[in-house]
Design a protein around this motif. Structure first.
Motif, mmCIF file in Angstrom:
data_model
loop_
_atom_site.group_PDB
_atom_site.id
_atom_site.type_symbol
_atom_site.label_atom_id
_atom_site.label_comp_id
_atom_site.label_asym_id
_atom_site.label_seq_id
_atom_site.Cartn_x
_atom_site.Cartn_y
_atom_site.Cartn_z
ATOM 1 N N PHE A 237 -74.370 18.404 134.418
ATOM 2 C CA PHE A 237 -74.690 18.403 132.993
ATOM 3 C C PHE A 237 -73.411 18.833 132.292
ATOM 4 C CE2 PHE A 237 -76.545 19.969 129.046
ATOM 5 C CZ PHE A 237 -77.508 19.014 128.786
ATOM 6 N N LEU B 105 -81.490 19.999 128.060
ATOM 7 C CA LEU B 105 -81.212 20.726 129.299
ATOM 8 C C LEU B 105 -82.505 21.199 129.952
ATOM 9 C CD1 LEU B 105 -79.227 22.051 131.283
ATOM 10 C CD2 LEU B 105 -79.167 24.017 129.737
ATOM 11 N N VAL C 96 -74.395 23.161 135.175
ATOM 12 C CA VAL C 96 -74.206 23.114 133.726
ATOM 13 C C VAL C 96 -72.748 23.463 133.462
ATOM 14 C CG1 VAL C 96 -74.963 23.984 131.506
ATOM 15 C CG2 VAL C 96 -76.588 23.775 133.372
#
Length: 180
Positions: free
Chosen positions: A51, A102, A90
């Motif tokens: 991410f 998220l 992340v």
């Protein structure tokens, strides 16, 4: 040969035969070893979902390059679908507008799942002390490993992967049950 000469089931005393469930030492040893085997297999088969939102992406790409090679640790191939990944990395700053996205990505991942906060912005908001940046992704989802740095060096990321592998190997695995 009949059933009297070759017993198919072990002969047990009457008290043991009437009890509903008796665990012996061999069963405990076997399930412990099975738990360790599953932990070993899981720790060397991480499928990361990146991410990536900010400048830490360059360091994320450097970690996968040949000098550092995360394939040695079983975390080489990033998955770009959360349903195929078990490690959410992340990488970078997360804003309040990105927070629901998220959370949805994390909810779509199958169990067991782990989260790595990659860089100081993902860990604590970094130097963005303002209304737009989330001050740490642990306000949204649970985090297993924090990798500090702005940007973190590839060695630190590999150390974070190794810490996560140790955590996975030490944990109990729900695949192992009382009935084996």
């Amino acid at each position: 040969m009949d059933a009297r000469t070759i017993p198919i089931a072990p002969l047990l005393p009457a008290a043991v035969a009437t009890s509903p469930r008796v665990k012996d030492a061999a069963f405990e040893y076997l399930t412990t070893r099975k738990d360790e085997l599953i932990g070993w297999a899981r720790k060397f088969s991480l499928f990361p979902y990146p991410f990536v939102t900010a400048c830490c992406a360059m360091e994320f790409m450097a970690v996968s390059a040949s000098p550092y090679d995360t394939d040695r640790f079983g975390a080489a191939l990033p998955r770009f679908s959360p349903r195929q990944a078990d490690l959410l990395m992340v990488v970078g700053t997360v804003t309040h507008k990105q927070a629901p996205v998220l959370l949805k990505v994390w909810e779509q991942m199958c169990e067991p799942k782990w989260v790595m906060a990659f860089g100081v912005c993902a860990s604590s908001g970094g130097f963005y002390q303002n209304y737009a940046a989330v001050q740490g992704i642990d306000k949204i989802i649970p985090v297993d490993v924090y990798v500090p740095g702005c940007p973190p060096r590839p060695e630190m990321v590999i150390d974070g992967i190794m810490q996560l592998q140790d955590k996975i190997a030490r944990s109990r695995h729900p695949v192992v049950t009382d009935t084996f």
